[in-house]
Design a protein around this motif. Structure first.
Motif, mmCIF file in Angstrom:
data_model
loop_
_atom_site.group_PDB
_atom_site.id
_atom_site.type_symbol
_atom_site.label_atom_id
_atom_site.label_comp_id
_atom_site.label_asym_id
_atom_site.label_seq_id
_atom_site.Cartn_x
_atom_site.Cartn_y
_atom_site.Cartn_z
ATOM 1 N N LEU A 124 7.283 9.810 -4.154
ATOM 2 C CA LEU A 124 5.895 10.041 -4.553
ATOM 3 C C LEU A 124 5.295 8.768 -5.126
ATOM 4 C CD1 LEU A 124 3.389 11.759 -5.105
ATOM 5 C CD2 LEU A 124 4.483 12.545 -7.242
ATOM 6 N N VAL A 125 6.036 8.095 -5.984
ATOM 7 C CA VAL A 125 5.553 6.845 -6.572
ATOM 8 C C VAL A 125 5.260 5.823 -5.474
ATOM 9 C CG1 VAL A 125 6.201 4.890 -8.044
ATOM 10 C CG2 VAL A 125 6.732 7.241 -8.769
ATOM 11 N N GLN A 126 6.162 5.716 -4.513
ATOM 12 C CA GLN A 126 5.979 4.782 -3.396
ATOM 13 C C GLN A 126 4.725 5.128 -2.587
ATOM 14 O OE1 GLN A 126 9.373 4.643 -0.728
ATOM 15 N NE2 GLN A 126 8.077 4.075 0.997
ATOM 16 N N ARG A 127 4.542 6.407 -2.314
ATOM 17 C CA ARG A 127 3.387 6.834 -1.510
ATOM 18 C C ARG A 127 2.070 6.625 -2.263
ATOM 19 N NH1 ARG A 127 1.473 7.406 1.746
ATOM 20 N NH2 ARG A 127 1.054 9.453 2.622
ATOM 21 N N LEU A 128 2.091 6.785 -3.566
ATOM 22 C CA LEU A 128 0.874 6.542 -4.346
ATOM 23 C C LEU A 128 0.467 5.075 -4.281
ATOM 24 C CD1 LEU A 128 1.484 8.795 -7.483
ATOM 25 C CD2 LEU A 128 -0.104 9.221 -5.590
ATOM 26 N N ARG A 129 1.457 4.165 -4.374
ATOM 27 C CA ARG A 129 1.131 2.738 -4.263
ATOM 28 C C ARG A 129 0.604 2.420 -2.868
ATOM 29 N NH1 ARG A 129 2.774 3.624 -8.874
ATOM 30 N NH2 ARG A 129 0.647 4.455 -8.794
#
Length: 584
Positions: A143-148
């Motif tokens: 999720l963190v990766q996709r938000l960036r």
């Protein structure tokens, strides 16, 4: 002290002298010696007096707040009070509690938030964890990766970028281009109450994540007053010169409504329609009263068609997120984003919605004055949809029965009129925050403890920031206070919320709190039991589709997958639950 007054009284002269006529050297030395002796004698006495009188003072504060705090308006500065900052961390499991910290405990929320923002322009973004307990629910690395990745896409496709300018001409009914445009969009406009808006905007953002779109929002009447920009170095606000100026013309019968296009066979998912290519702009009609054709939006073949459309405009007053989990094409990606299914709004809500400095000031002033001193904070949110089914006396009794039966409020010692002096036992202090359009419920709880002490000597204070009497949708001052109250609810330790209330959903989701739900009275009678524990933190999808895509017929979407089930508080609604929670 005012400088001019000080000069008139002989204070504040240049050179730092305390009196207008300095004493002789010997007199000064003797004078200082006398003061040293007096100070040494006085200090132990002060310490003794402080220890002796500390409990009654705390008790008086609790009684005063319970009697008066409801009259303190949320939007004005609270009265000055003397209070000690409660301890943060440390101690034993029985004594530790989280008070206000002098620095953020988890500044970036486990990676949800990006760095690089101007912290002064939106103080709440990184300060919220100074007031809220650290979440036990951590976002997945994916999720963190996709938000960036999304933030990079948004920056490339924001208004007035090259990608935006190339896509803008497709904002009409021409056929969608064969080759997908570099930038594709989902448009959102404010509709319904503030809680509904927050949940529907979260739904639109998740859809953008799933389909590689950029979410752009109509600023409405007060969106810029309520929320900070969520994405770094860019904006999610539509520019004032955006071609669409009236969103009210869009409904189920609009020529570009997806359901209407299907019904008239102007578009098809199997190539049987008169036109196999969708238009460049499609309206998604997804309110509570949508029809069967509109519901096809959640199905896999329909999403394959919509993938080609550069501009989508979705209008809903629902939290439609559970519907995405019914789609077999979306579900694998959703499972990677949210291994804990019921954490969708908890993570995305904390990522997207940061109150402006004006709202954050209201929150922090109120919290410091009325909530921070207590060992435990209980939030009670009361929403009445039909006063005939839920008369005041019935709901009052329901709230009191629920909180007493579940041990959320201490019982009253009806045989005593004097309370124990227990302020030296901080574990016995409790602050109750009540949010409602009406003040009568506050008076009921306050008077219960005003007339008799709580069993066990609990020092209880009861507070209600506002009582607006009726919901005033789109009125800025009303929405500012409503948003501040939602955040204050999310800072509680325990929550009691009203069935079917998106206001309560927002508070519980932001706080990561599984609430007790006050079930809706029917026919003027109190439900039994008065309240039940919610099955998950995530909000309820009030009006889910009755069309089951996998079966191609009408049915119950609450039984299609194990992590989507029937809501506790809304008949026919569906919601997300964690697999382990569902199986237990």
């Amino acid at each position: 002290m005012d400088l001019e007054i000080g000069k008139k009284r002989g204070y504040g002269r240049e050179g730092g002298e305390a009196f207008s006529h300095p004493a002789a050297h010997g007199d000064t030395r003797a004078f200082r010696a006398v003061w040293v002796v007096m100070a040494c004698m006085t200090f132990p006495m002060l310490a003794f007096v402080s220890g002796v009188y500390r409990p009654p003072l705390a008790l008086v504060v609790g009684a005063y707040q319970g009697r008066r705090s409801q009259q303190q308006p949320l939007h004005s500065p609270p009265p000055q009070q003397q209070w000690e900052e409660p301890p943060v961390d440390g101690g034993t499991a029985d004594t530790v509690f989280y008070g206000i910290s002098d620095k953020p405990r988890d500044k970036y929320l486990g990676g949800l938030l990006a760095g690089g923002f101007d912290e002064d322009t939106c103080q709440s973004r990184y300060q919220s964890t100074m007031y809220r307990k650290p979440s036990t629910y951590k976002p997945s690395p994916y999720l963190v990766q996709r938000l960036r990745k999304y933030e990079e896409l948004h920056k490339r496709c924001a208004p007035f970028t090259a990608g935006y300018n190339k896509t803008l001409p497709f904002l009409d009914d021409r056929p969608a281009p064969e080759k997908e445009t570099e930038c594709k969009y989902i448009l959102w406009t404010p509709w319904s109450g503030l809680g509904n808006r927050i949940l529907s905007l979260t739904s639109s953002f998740l859809y953008a994540l799933l389909t590689d779109r950029v979410v752009l929002i109509d600023r409405g009447k007060d969106m810029t007053s309520l929320f900070c920009e969520p994405f770094p170095d860019t904006t999610w606000l539509l520019p004032p010169d955006f071609p669409i100026t009236n969103y009210d013309v869009y409904n189920a019968n609009h020529p570009l409504s997806y359901g209407n296009l299907l019904r008239k066979k102007n578009i098809s998912t199997d190539g049987s329609g008169s036109s196999g290519t969708p238009p460049s702009f499609v309206y998604l009609n997804l309110p509570h009263d949508y029809n069967t054709e509109d519901m096809h939006f959640f199905c896999e073949p329909d999403q394959a068609v919509l993938k080609k459309v550069p501009w989508l405009f979705a209008r809903t007053n629902n939290y439609i997120v559970p519907g995405f989990f019914l789609n077999r094409e979306f579900e694998p990606e959703l499972s990677r984003l949210f291994p804990q299914k019921e954490m969708v709004f908890h993570h995305l809500g904390r990522y997207l919605f940061h109150p402006t400095n004006e709202v954050w000031g209201m929150v922090t002033r109120y919290y410091k004055s009325y909530m921070a001193m207590a060992r435990e904070r209980l939030g009670i949110q009361i929403r009445i949809f039909n006063s005939k089914d839920a008369p005041f006396e019935v709901v009052s009794e329901q709230v009191i029965n629920c909180t007493l039966q579940e041990g959320l409020l201490p019982k009253v010692d009806a045989n005593s009129s004097a309370g124990d002096t227990t302020a030296d036992q901080p574990a016995k202090t409790k602050s109750v925050l009540l949010t409602s359009l009406y003040s009568g419920y506050f008076d009921k709880i306050k008077d219960m403890y005003w007339e008799h002490p709580a069993v066990g000597g609990v020092v209880l204070s009861v507070h209600q920031p506002t009582h607006e009497e009726w919901q005033q949708t789109d009125k800025e001052s009303h929405d500012l206070k409503a948003w501040a109250e939602m955040i204050l609810l999310s800072l509680a330790d325990v929550l009691v919320t009203s069935a079917q209330s998106t206001f309560g959903y927002t508070g519980q989701g932001l706080g990561g709190i599984t609430p007790w739900i006050l079930l809706k009275p029917e026919g003027g009678k109190m439900p039994q039991p008065a309240c039940v524990r919610e099955t998950s933190i995530d909000p309820c999808f009030h009006s889910p589709p009755w069309y089951v895509c996998r079966e191609k017929r009408n049915g119950d979407n609450g039984k299609v997958v194990p992590f989507v089930t029937q809501c506790t508080d809304v008949h026919g609604g569906i919601k997300l639950v964690d697999r382990t929670a569902y199986s237990s």
